[in-house]
Design a protein around this motif. Structure first.
Motif: not given
Lengths: 500, 123, 485, 181
Positions: A86, A487, A491
């Motif tokens: 990320f 994302a 993460a």
């Protein structure tokens, strides 16, 4: 014949090494335009490699890359998991935008003779940051911390062509950064002395066997202090406002979009991996150190920004408060809090980079540090830049249909599920106060007649192209929030080991 | 307890040295002196690392060929080799900045520069 | 016949794309100004179709995309939304025509910017009306605030910039600090934000906290101008009159009370309001507001300021109906959205017409002017009578139902206050008409009519009467809400 | 025991140098003291078995950086103007940090203790395997060049960065100033 699979397999190393190795090339070319092309190529390569790593990771899971083939903990390991993927995508994406923007900025803000070298420095900074977020070794992290520090210091100092205060800003940055880095080294040394390892994963494992160990607590504290300096968390932020103000425009863009964000990420990673087993101590660090620091940062940053006349300094203080929002997400100590922090890390770098670009577009033409009154009537002279700035300011305020809104609702939701009402109140109050500094820019741009200083300004395509892209991102990801939110979710679950 | 304190007294000395360096960095206004303070601070940290690597009755980590030789731990040495170089790099850049500051401001005293900057700000 | 998705798209597209054409034709005044009117007609046509479909029991949905996993940017026409949508798009036609007359008659600058944001504001209001969940409602609620900002600050004088700062400060401040947390509270507790018939809080939310939540909502929705958050409305009167007319009598303020009614009907559910007792503080808050603002209105000499306070007062009638939360009171509230909208826009049209023709803003200057512009003042009196609630004008229906609702719960004090407030209304709204027709004028004044300013006023005045006699479809629409809750 | 006293004396010297460095208002002598500090540290490194580090510290820390300082001092004022308005703050910071470190030191392994974790984990691996992996007797070089070779690459990059930075600041920066004027 290049074996493609070898290339593919060594991407984790290449994405760091390639910009570092391209740096001398860019210096030696000596023709600014060619150097710029090399820098652009480097940043695009980073983007390519980070995106392919991101896709690989999201499909097959964590990648461990052993430098030189030596297994950890004996050798140095690079870890690409959902969280660091990320970050490298974010850093390299912003790197590409900043590099595109840099050409015009450096052309007018830096002497022609130095330009090639500056692009070399630029690549070093980029590579250093990418190394910082991907390394899995505590000491290697220090080395990359220094690479990125020294290169950013030099880049900041180059603002001295327009304003000599850039030099003192750079010196303070260097000194405070070096002290911070030394603190970090002390911390690593303390942890090393009680575990015997430098590999972060191994360190985590070893530390989890220890309980109630003074050296462990002190070591982690020192590491956190060192990183707080780099991440500009109150009260260790003192280098930030003047560094952002006096650096060349493109450098301010790069620093705000990537440098502090990388440090924040490393901080989050350290907080939630090393502190794994120290429950009580975690609470002390989060609740009694970071939380008050972020609250004060939010208030201090917002209020200073409201009364600030210099726009870049205003934006710098606003960054300070936005960093406070990011760390508040971390202090909640919940998965959703960390997720909110990640979302805001990405979103804030997109907003602030665009704002510094927009403001830089004006200061490049005026050849000075601009103040709020210099914005008067800008909408007539530079309609495209003005519209982009306006969109991004709205995003900064967290207005719906922009990414700022997404950040805000996730942060508020995280605070809600944590049940911490005072924090909730502080967040909503300060996001209202932010209207105070943001709106005076919009008023000056749209609701005033041009003054003599702004009468000759023009939109410059070379500058506003990256700006337009960023403003579109600001809206696009505000409406279609899936990619960033998802994302950020993976993460946060990658670094947040505790029961979610 | 006494044994414990004796065993760690070396750390305390190192800590005092570190803090002296840090004290110079924070308290002095002369930029060169700040850099010197930083050097002292960092060198003391190196001392800390190296003393970690020491093994009682050990020798330098160069293989002697004899069996049962006790070697000191090479890893801290490696780290500090890197750190020394990084420290000098920092010093060099810092000095370059100081020279430029002297050139532009005519002084390297922090308080004078600060008052100069505030004047500039209020202009 | 178009299907449901296409109808919503057809209604929402004109105000959204009109700005592009307005900007495109910025150098051709006539073409540019026509864009708004044409857009208004298209939009109104679609809205009428949707409304009749709703009456026949059709469902209207439009899902654009998912914002996150469990929330989508989508629209759904509720009967309540249909009423508000009809009001917005219907009056947009009149307002679009009127603003041409006003802007030209007044030689205002930056007319292109004005029309662009005017049309965007309508878009915002329609999206609020048809939002399918609280988040979408919030998104377009904020959109509406920002789209109207350039209109309020249109004159770019220090006064208007200051006023627009207040406008933005109160509206954005309240929504960020109270409304948004309240939404997230609901989201966190219930897990959904969709507007559902009968509410979603019942059984999902601690009734003891319901008052706090409702408090956050009603004061977070600053557009509803509940005291002490009403300051922005008189301040916003610095805007050109078409803005005050459509936005601050219809779209913006009604978006506020509409949101409150949506929250009461489709998030809380009237049953939950009554069982948890959370409406009680709201009954008092709105009663106090309607009474105090009536008193303040009397003291205003500026015509638009007086109308603004009258609006504050009338908005509280609507909120009061929602707070009482009986069938009758909800009917009163929803019908008053329509009745007050039409009535108040008439009054503003007239105020603007007076300003354009005679450059008069003060009520004390109106003496004897009535015979010079009789149509305007007759229209004004129609609007005033409707708002006061006298048959045969539309507003009488909503007052009637409100009294029924209050009587049902035996809220004697409130009925008393309503009666006093009605008397005050009568005084301050009919005072300008009285002055215009029955008092002598000391000095002479030159009048220059712009026909496009008077015509819409007359039309909406006729609409006020029409609404009294043809209230049946409206009531049927409202029964859909009341029947279901 | 003799080693103990020698070390004690050296460390005492370090402390004296550091304190004199605080006191002295002659910047030049401070710089020289810093050089001496590095040199004495190098001697201590030898006594702590860190021969390679001692060489590097003597050459780079004491030598190179002193040269840099002296070169810089040519253009800089030799005396410090003493202002003591930060002393209290500095004292507080140093005391707090120092106390934290002392507190931490209670749980540190004793110096020279062969059972300390760092001598049990990772370190022994290098001692046993360097010979077979690399074939060179100097463990430090082995680790530096191979196991942690990537650190060394980073170190080179740091030097390059600093060199480039100095060049940018002093070489071009100055010349261009002159051009502009």
């Amino acid at each position: 014949m290049i074996d493609f699979s070898v290339f593919q397999n060594s991407l984790p190393a290449l994405q760091v090494v390639v910009p570092l190795l391209l740096a001398p090339v860019a210096v030696l070319v000596t023709i600014p335009f060619l150097s710029w092309l090399i820098a652009l190529f480097g940043s695009i390569f980073c983007l390519y490699s980070s995106v392919s790593l991101f896709l690989l990771v999201s499909e097959f899971g964590k990648i461990n890359y052993y430098m030189g083939g030596w297994l950890p903990p004996y050798g140095i390991e690079y870890i690409i998991d959902d969280a660091s993927a990320f970050m490298i995508v974010l850093i390299s994406l912003m790197g590409v935008f900043a590099t595109v923007y840099a050409y015009q900025s450096f052309k007018s803000e830096i002497n022609k003779k130095s330009q090639s070298k500056v692009y070399g420095m630029w690549l070093l900074a980029l590579g250093g940051l990418l190394g910082l977020v991907t390394t899995g070794d505590a000491f290697n992290l220090f080395v990359f911390l220094e690479i990125s520090s020294l290169s950013s210091v030099t880049l900041v100092a180059l603002g001295s062509k327009n304003d000599k205060r850039a030099l003192t800003a750079a010196f303070n940055y260097l000194l405070i950064g070096a002290v911070g880095a030394t603190f970090y080294v002390i911390g690593v040394g303390l942890l090393y002395s009680i575990t015997g390892t430098l590999n972060i994963a191994d360190l985590t494992l070893k530390l989890s066997e220890l309980t109630d160990n003074n050296s462990m607590k002190a070591g982690i504290s020192f590491i956190i202090i060192g990183l707080m300096v780099k991440a500009a968390i109150f009260p260790l932020h003192i280098w930030l406002p003047s560094a952002y103000t006096f650096a060349p425009s493109a450098v301010a863009v790069l620093l705000t979009a990537t440098a502090t964000k990388a440090a924040l990420y490393v901080l989050a990673r350290i907080l939630f991996t090393l502190l794994f087993n120290a429950d009580e101590f975690t609470i002390i660090i989060l609740q009694w150190v970071l939380l008050p620091a972020s609250i004060v940062a939010i208030f201090f940053g917002t209020i200073r920004a409201v009364f600030e006349k210099n726009i870049r300094k205003l934006l710098a203080f606003s960054s300070l408060s936005q960093i406070g929002y990011i760390t508040i997400g971390l202090t909640l100590g919940t998965a959703s809090g960390v997720m909110a922090s990640f979302i805001h890390i990405a979103n804030h770098s997109m907003m602030k980079a665009a704002l510094f670009m927009g403001v830089g577009a004006i200061s490049i033409q005026l050849k000075k540090n601009i103040e709020v009154i210099d914005l008067q009537g800008l909408s007539r002279q530079m309609p495209i830049t003005s519209s982009c700035i306006t969109v991004v300011i709205l995003s900064l305020l967290g207005i719906p249909l922009t990414i700022g809104f997404i950040s805000k609702i996730y942060l508020l939701k995280a605070v809600f599920s944590h049940g911490n009402w005072p924090i909730l109140f502080i967040i909503v109050l300060t996001s209202f106060l932010a209207l105070g500094y943001a709106w005076k820019m919009i008023e000056n741009i749209w609701m005033k007649e041009p003054v003599t200083t702004t009468i000759n300004l023009k939109d410059d395509p070379k500058i506003y192209i990256p700006l337009i892209f960023l403003s579109i991102f600001n809206i696009l990801f505000g409406i279609y929030a899936y990619p960033i939110v998802n994302a950020a979710f993976s993460a946060s679950s990658a670094i947040f080991w505790k029961a979610v | 307890m006494i044994h414990g304190i004796l065993g760690i007294w070396n750390y305390w000395i190192v800590i005092i040295l570190m803090m002296t360096g840090l004290f110079i960095v924070i308290s002095r206004h002369n930029l060169v002196k700040k850099m010197v303070g930083l050097t002292i601070f960092q060198t003391s940290v190196f001392l800390f690392y190296i003393s970690l690597g020491k093994v009682q009755g050990g020798t330098a980590p160069i293989l002697t060929g004899y069996k049962n030789t006790l070697y000191s731990n090479p890893l801290p040495h490696v780290l500090i080799l890197t750190a020394i170089v990084v420290g000098v790099a920092t010093t060099a850049l810092g000095l370059a900045l100081i020279l430029r500051i002297k050139n532009e401001y005519g002084t390297i005293e922090e308080n004078e520069i600060a008052s100069f900057n505030t004047e500039e700000n209020s202009k | 016949m178009l299907d449901s998705m296409n109808l919503i798209t057809l209604a929402l597209t004109p105000p959204l794309i009109a700005p592009f054409f307005i900007y495109l034709f910025r150098n051709n005044e006539n073409l540019r100004d026509a864009v708004g009117v044409i857009g208004a007609f298209i939009s109104f046509y679609a809205t009428i179709n949707i409304t009749s479909g709703i009456l026949n029991g059709t469902e209207y949905n439009l899902i654009l995309l998912n914002i996150f996993n469990d929330l989508s940017l989508s629209f759904r026409v509720t009967p309540l939304g249909a009423v508000f949508g009809l009001l917005c798009s219907g009056l947009w036609i009149l307002a679009a025509i009127y603003s041409i007359g006003y802007m030209r008659g007044n030689n205002e600058k930056k007319q292109t910017r004005f029309y662009v944001f005017y049309s965007l504001s309508i878009f915002g209001a329609l999206c609020v009306a048809w939002s399918s969940n609280l988040l979408v409602l919030f998104i377009f609620y904020e959109f509406l605030t920002f789209a109207t900002y350039p209109l309020v600050a249109h004159k770019e004088t220090d006064e208007s910039i200051k006023a627009s700062r207040l406008y933005l400060g109160i509206l954005v401040g309240s929504s960020l600090m109270l409304f948004l947390p309240a939404i997230i509270w609901v989201w966190y507790s219930v897990g959904t934000l969709n507007f559902t018939d009968g509410g979603i809080l019942q059984n999902n939310f601690n009734p003891n906290h319901a008052s706090v939540l409702l408090f956050l909502f009603v004061f977070g929705i600053g557009k509803a101008a509940l005291m002490p958050l009403h300051w922005w409305l008189p301040a916003a009167m610095v805007a050109p009159t078409p803005v005050s007319a459509l936005l601050h009598a219809v779209a913006v303020v009604k978006a506020g009370v509409f949101s409150i009614l949506m929250i009461i009907c489709y998030i809380f559910g009237t049953e939950f309001i009554n069982s948890s007792g959370s409406g009680i503080f709201l009954i008092w808050a709105s009663t106090i507001t309607l009474f105090l603002s009536s008193i303040i209105a009397i003291r205003q000499d500026n015509l638009k300021a007086r109308l603004a306070y009258s609006t504050v007062s009338q908005l509280s009638y609507i909120i009061l109906g929602g707070a009482i939360a009986t069938n009758y009171s909800v009917i009163a509230s929803v019908s008053n959205i329509m009745m007050h909208g039409v009535g108040k826009i008439t009054l503003f049209f007239c105020a603007g017409a007076i300003y354009v023709s005679a450059k008069i803003t003060k009520i004390s200057d109106l003496n004897g002017i009535g015979y010079k512009m009789p149509l305007t003042f007759i229209a004004f009196s129609f609007g005033a009578l409707s708002i006061i609630g006298i048959p045969p004008f539309g507003g009488s229906w909503s007052k009637f139902y409100l009294l029924l609702g209050a009587a049902q719960l035996e809220l004697t004090i409130i009925i008393l206050i309503l009666a006093i407030s009605t008397l005050l209304n009568t005084y301050y709204l009919l005072d300008p008409v009285f002055r215009a027709f029955f008092m002598e004028r000391s000095n002479d004044i030159k009048i220059s009519h712009h026909p496009l300013t008077v015509m819409p006023a007359v039309c909406s005045a006729l609409l006020v009467i029409l609404l009294f006699f043809c209230v049946e479809p409206l009531l049927n629409l409202i029964y859909l809400i009341v029947g279901k809750i | 025991m003799a080693e103990f006293f020698i070390n004690g004396f050296l460390v005492f010297l370090l402390a004296v140098i550091a304190i004199v460095a605080i006191q002295s208002i002659k910047v030049f002598s401070t710089v020289m003291l810093a050089g001496a500090y590095s040199l004495i540290s190098a001697i201590i490194f030898v006594s702590l078995d860190a021969v390679d580090v001692a060489f590097t510290e003597a050459a780079v820390g004491a030598g190179l950086s002193t040269v840099l300082y002296i070169a810089a001092m040519k253009h800089l004022p030799k005396r410090e103007k003493v202002v003591n308005d930060n002393t209290f703050f500095a004292l507080v910071v140093c005391l707090v940090v120092g106390c934290l470190l002392v507190w931490a030191s209670f749980d540190l392994p004793q110096i020279g203790d062969p059972m300390a974790p760092i001598h049990q984990h990772v370190g022994p691996y290098y001692i046993t395997n360097t010979k077979t992996d690399m074939g060179i007797p100097n463990l430090v070089t082995g680790v530096l060049a191979s196991y942690r070779g990537y650190d060394t690459l980073g170190e080179t990059v740091v030097i390059f960065t600093a060199g480039l930075g100095v060049l940018l600041l002093l070489g071009d920066g100055r010349n261009n100033r002159d051009e502009n004027e």
